[in-house]
Design a protein around this motif. Structure first.
Motif, PDB file in Angstrom:
ATOM      1  N   ASP A  32      -0.094  13.996 148.555  1.00  0.00           N
ATOM      2  CA  ASP A  32       1.028  14.470 149.358  1.00  0.00           C
ATOM      3  C   ASP A  32       2.366  14.176 148.701  1.00  0.00           C
ATOM      4  N   ALA A  33       2.315  13.655 147.487  1.00  0.00           N
ATOM      5  CA  ALA A  33       3.546  13.142 146.891  1.00  0.00           C
ATOM      6  C   ALA A  33       4.395  14.212 146.225  1.00  0.00           C
ATOM      7  N   GLY A  34       4.340  15.414 146.725  1.00  0.00           N
ATOM      8  CA  GLY A  34       5.205  16.449 146.167  1.00  0.00           C
ATOM      9  C   GLY A  34       4.746  16.948 144.816  1.00  0.00           C
ATOM     10  N   LYS A  35       3.501  16.601 144.442  1.00  0.00           N
ATOM     11  CA  LYS A  35       3.004  17.094 143.160  1.00  0.00           C
ATOM     12  C   LYS A  35       2.146  18.333 143.346  1.00  0.00           C
ATOM     13  N   VAL A  36       1.716  18.570 144.586  1.00  0.00           N
ATOM     14  CA  VAL A  36       0.818  19.687 144.808  1.00  0.00           C
ATOM     15  C   VAL A  36       1.479  20.803 145.614  1.00  0.00           C
ATOM     16  N   ARG A  37       2.734  20.657 145.890  1.00  0.00           N
ATOM     17  CA  ARG A  37       3.436  21.729 146.586  1.00  0.00           C
ATOM     18  C   ARG A  37       4.775  21.962 145.917  1.00  0.00           C
ATOM     19  N   ILE A  38       5.172  23.219 145.849  1.00  0.00           N
ATOM     20  CA  ILE A  38       6.496  23.532 145.329  1.00  0.00           C
ATOM     21  C   ILE A  38       7.426  23.638 146.533  1.00  0.00           C
ATOM     22  N   PRO A  39       8.376  22.720 146.654  1.00  0.00           N
ATOM     23  CA  PRO A  39       9.223  22.732 147.836  1.00  0.00           C
ATOM     24  C   PRO A  39      10.149  23.954 147.863  1.00  0.00           C
ATOM     25  N   ALA A  40      10.596  24.301 149.076  1.00  0.00           N
ATOM     26  CA  ALA A  40      11.532  25.416 149.198  1.00  0.00           C
ATOM     27  C   ALA A  40      12.807  25.072 148.435  1.00  0.00           C
ATOM     28  N   GLY A  41      13.393  26.052 147.789  1.00  0.00           N
ATOM     29  CA  GLY A  41      14.624  25.808 147.048  1.00  0.00           C
ATOM     30  C   GLY A  41      14.382  25.304 145.641  1.00  0.00           C
ATOM     31  N   PRO A  72      13.553  25.501 141.754  1.00  0.00           N
ATOM     32  CA  PRO A  72      13.849  26.600 140.818  1.00  0.00           C
ATOM     33  C   PRO A  72      12.686  27.573 140.638  1.00  0.00           C
ATOM     34  N   LEU A  73      11.448  27.051 140.698  1.00  0.00           N
ATOM     35  CA  LEU A  73      10.292  27.930 140.520  1.00  0.00           C
ATOM     36  C   LEU A  73      10.184  28.949 141.646  1.00  0.00           C
ATOM     37  N   ALA A  74      10.598  28.543 142.867  1.00  0.00           N
ATOM     38  CA  ALA A  74      10.503  29.453 143.999  1.00  0.00           C
ATOM     39  C   ALA A  74      11.422  30.660 143.803  1.00  0.00           C
ATOM     40  N   ARG A  75      12.542  30.411 143.118  1.00  0.00           N
ATOM     41  CA  ARG A  75      13.469  31.522 142.876  1.00  0.00           C
ATOM     42  C   ARG A  75      12.976  32.432 141.753  1.00  0.00           C
ATOM     43  N   LEU A  76      12.092  31.872 140.903  1.00  0.00           N
ATOM     44  CA  LEU A  76      11.610  32.637 139.750  1.00  0.00           C
ATOM     45  C   LEU A  76      10.840  33.893 140.176  1.00  0.00           C
ATOM     46  N   GLY A  77      10.101  33.782 141.293  1.00  0.00           N
ATOM     47  CA  GLY A  77       9.254  34.885 141.745  1.00  0.00           C
ATOM     48  C   GLY A  77      10.009  36.189 141.895  1.00  0.00           C
ATOM     49  N   PRO A  78      11.007  36.231 142.799  1.00  0.00           N
ATOM     50  CA  PRO A  78      11.749  37.479 142.998  1.00  0.00           C
ATOM     51  C   PRO A  78      12.445  37.962 141.729  1.00  0.00           C
ATOM     52  N   ILE A  79      12.936  36.987 140.908  1.00  0.00           N
ATOM     53  CA  ILE A  79      13.614  37.394 139.665  1.00  0.00           C
ATOM     54  C   ILE A  79      12.635  38.123 138.753  1.00  0.00           C
ATOM     55  N   ALA A  80      11.439  37.501 138.588  1.00  0.00           N
ATOM     56  CA  ALA A  80      10.424  38.111 137.724  1.00  0.00           C
ATOM     57  C   ALA A  80      10.046  39.490 138.241  1.00  0.00           C
ATOM     58  N   LEU A 137       4.260  42.212 133.131  1.00  0.00           N
ATOM     59  CA  LEU A 137       4.226  40.751 133.225  1.00  0.00           C
ATOM     60  C   LEU A 137       5.144  40.279 134.345  1.00  0.00           C
ATOM     61  N   GLY A 138       6.300  40.942 134.486  1.00  0.00           N
ATOM     62  CA  GLY A 138       7.244  40.557 135.538  1.00  0.00           C
ATOM     63  C   GLY A 138       6.645  40.728 136.915  1.00  0.00           C
ATOM     64  N   ILE A 139       6.057  41.876 137.143  1.00  0.00           N
ATOM     65  CA  ILE A 139       5.487  42.132 138.467  1.00  0.00           C
ATOM     66  C   ILE A 139       4.310  41.189 138.728  1.00  0.00           C
ATOM     67  N   PHE A 140       3.476  41.010 137.715  1.00  0.00           N
ATOM     68  CA  PHE A 140       2.332  40.102 137.857  1.00  0.00           C
ATOM     69  C   PHE A 140       2.804  38.675 138.149  1.00  0.00           C
ATOM     70  N   LEU A 141       3.793  38.217 137.366  1.00  0.00           N
ATOM     71  CA  LEU A 141       4.309  36.860 137.590  1.00  0.00           C
ATOM     72  C   LEU A 141       4.981  36.755 138.952  1.00  0.00           C
ATOM     73  N   GLY A 142       5.659  37.817 139.356  1.00  0.00           N
ATOM     74  CA  GLY A 142       6.311  37.819 140.671  1.00  0.00           C
ATOM     75  C   GLY A 142       5.299  37.563 141.775  1.00  0.00           C
ATOM     76  N   VAL A 143       4.190  38.299 141.744  1.00  0.00           N
ATOM     77  CA  VAL A 143       3.142  38.111 142.751  1.00  0.00           C
ATOM     78  C   VAL A 143       2.537  36.719 142.612  1.00  0.00           C
ATOM     79  N   PHE A 144       2.279  36.331 141.348  1.00  0.00           N
ATOM     80  CA  PHE A 144       1.648  35.035 141.100  1.00  0.00           C
ATOM     81  C   PHE A 144       2.516  33.884 141.627  1.00  0.00           C
TER      82      PHE A 144
END
Lengths: 406, 176
Positions: A13-22, A24-32, A373-380
């Protein structure tokens, strides 16, 4: 061996298995996703007037990206069927990649739309002059071709979503019966996937050159696909390390096993690739040898040798030492290289039909690749951000966490 | 009958690992651990270096492949040039299956005999078999054996070193 190294010492539960909201990776999805969509539009615009170039560029990028998703699906199915323990901690990421498969149904549409630009047999059969193609007509005809494409997409999506949903449901309930049920279905699913993948390779790659045939072609195709799936997985794992995600959860032992699989399937790919070449060379029948003749002419000759050296000889020796497989930086280098070589492989299979005189890359090729790759990464990324990074309540998770190579 | 060395018996893998760490840190060289199943982390606890085996396999595997290729080249292109199905004398694709097989054969032989050689096998007898207790090494007990021939060996001091966590430490006599 499951008795050793349990969840003790690993805090899930120590924040290693979840990507918290906000994050940087969470923002990567829509950009990709945005960059990807833009890439596909650019590809269409730069080829305006030349739908043939557009269709071929699209096909290469489609096959390349799809093979990553299908390779991930194979990995999840095989790992489930074998009741594997070591890979549970990396399975969720592969599941996210395979769950992107339904998106490819939409991306298939341009290939269906421009089928006459891609597949010469459609026009040649309609003209009715070709004796050989007349004999292949029961298989190679447009209605059946389209039906098969629908079947492939439905079968792949159904398998991928069934296993994805099962795994996610177990996150919530922790029900062991889900593992048992998924395992029972994994066997039939592997058979269905192997067959549909083979026929898809016949339809979308082999029929680009409709006189040519190779019965081993399906195996060649999914050998490359598995490599692409694992390479992608390794790259994602190493990328997550930079954000200290999965620290202490995925370690050298897991990289080591992924590295062994990369090594093994580098050899497998070469084995199948050479077998295909060898029998065609030996038999020396014109309608078979034409495939390699096209690929040993002009600059395609160089591409063929680069493929043999770069897709086999180089990674074979590079991935051999144990230390290479256990160090994230080096295994990522190997995985990145193999992914690049897989792109060359797909190009080598498809593009001689468009550019028989030599290798060339246009803006459309690059734009399509970035687009897919962008669309695939976006979904991923979207799926990865929305769920735990490991199947947190899988009964074999402790075994995977404490896994050690002997 | 000369003293061959000492044999210590432990009940758990943990006690065995700790004993091995003590032996390792004391700098012993002629000693071994015996377990009924693979124990994770034992290599580290014993301070084992990486085995030489992979290199033996690599050399023999590549040697086998080179032999296979060279043999066919010599036969087909040098010694007995015959035209076979219209191909050139030196038709390397035809040599690949045999090259591959001899490569695998060399590697496999290297793995099996290299392993046996490095383990000093086969041998018909080992002094620790004299111990009645040692029979449980294939069942539910964990053992450390030390040879008296080890330069660091000292009957009393080594016994004390092994004692901690052990259920028994016995002296092994050499029959020969």
């Amino acid at each position: 061996m499951s008795a050793h190294g349990t969840t003790a010492g690993v805090d899930l539960d120590a924040g290693k298995v979840r990507i918290p909201a906000g994050h940087p990776l969470a923002r990567l999805g829509p950009i990709a996703f945005g960059v990807g969509a833009l890439g596909l539009v650019v590809a269409f615009l730069v080829t305006r007037g030349d739908t043939r170039v557009f269709a071929f560029s699209w096909l290469v990028a489609f096959l390349f990206t799809l093979s990553i998703a299908l390779g991930s699906l194979y990995f999840v199915l095989v790992h489930t069927a074998m009741q594997g323990g070591w890979g549970i901690v990396v399975r969720r990421l592969a599941e996210n990649a395979m769950a992107a498969i339904p998106a490819f149904a939409l991306l298939l549409l341009p290939i269906v739309l421009y089928r006459e630009e891609l597949f010469p047999w459609i026009r040649e059969i309609a003209e009715g002059k070709d004796h050989i193609l007349h004999g292949k007509e029961p298989y190679l005809n447009v209605p059946f071709f389209l039906t098969r494409a629908v079947v492939y997409m439905v079968v792949w999506s159904a398998i991928a979503l069934f296993f994805y949903r099962g795994s996610r449901r177990q996150d919530a309930t922790g029900d062991h019966a889900i593992s048992v049920r998924l395992r029972q279905w994994s066997g039939p699913a592997i058979i269905a996937l192997g067959l549909t993948h083979s026929f898809a390779a016949f339809d979308w790659i082999m029929s680009l050159d409709p006189h040519w045939y190779s019965t081993i072609f399906g195996v060649y195709s999914f050998a490359g696909s598995l490599l692409a799936g694992w390479s992608f997985l390794v790259l994602v794992l190493v990328a997550l390390r930079r954000f200290h995600l999965l620290d202490d959860i995925v370690g050298p032992e897991h990289y080591h096993d992924l590295g062994k699989l990369l090594f093994a399937f580098t050899v497998f790919w070469a084995y199948i690739g050479f077998s295909q070449y060898f029998l065609i060379w030996y038999g020396n029948i014109p309608e078979e040898t034409i495939f390699f003749r096209h690929r040993l002419e002009g600059s395609w000759r160089g591409a063929s040798f680069l493929l043999a050296a770069g897709h086999f000889v180089l990674p074979f020796f590079f991935l051999m030492p144990r230390a290479i497989k256990r160090r994230p930086a080096t295994i990522a280098l190997g995985a990145g290289w193999l992914l690049l070589m897989h792109y060359l492989d797909v190009t080598w299979l498809v593009m001689p039909s468009l550019r028989p005189h030599g290798v060339a890359f246009g803006i459309a090729d690059v734009a399509c690749l970035i687009g897919f790759l962008g669309i695939f990464l976006g979904v991923f990324v979207r799926l990865t951000v929305g769920a735990p990074l490991v199947p947190i309540r899988d009964p074999r998770l402790p075994e995977s966490l404490g896994f050690e190579n002997i | 009958m000369a003293a061959w060395g000492l044999l210590a018996e432990y009940e758990t893998p943990k006690a065995l690992r700790e004993a091995c760490e003590r032996m390792r840190d004391a700098g012993f060289s002629r000693w071994d651990a015996h377990t009924p199943f693979p124990v994770h982390g034992l290599d580290r606890a014993m301070g084992m270096r990486r085995s030489l085996l992979p290199w033996i396999i690599l050399v023999l595997g590549l040697g086998g492949a080179a032999t296979g290729f060279a043999l066919q080249w010599w036969v087909h292109a040098k010694a007995y040039p015959l035209v076979i199905s219209g191909k050139p004398y030196f038709s390397w694709p035809a040599y690949i299956p045999i090259t591959f097989e001899l490569g695998v054969l060399g590697g496999a032989l290297g793995a099996v005999f290299g392993m046996l050689g490095l383990n000093q096998l086969p041998r018909h007898h080992h002094p620790v078999f004299e111990s009645e207790r040692f029979k449980r090494a294939s069942d539910d007990r964990f053992f450390v054996s030390v040879e008296a021939a080890d330069p660091r060996f000292d009957a009393a001091a080594t016994r004390r070193l092994l004692q901690d966590g052990a259920t028994a430490v016995e002296s092994i006599e050499d029959e020969a």
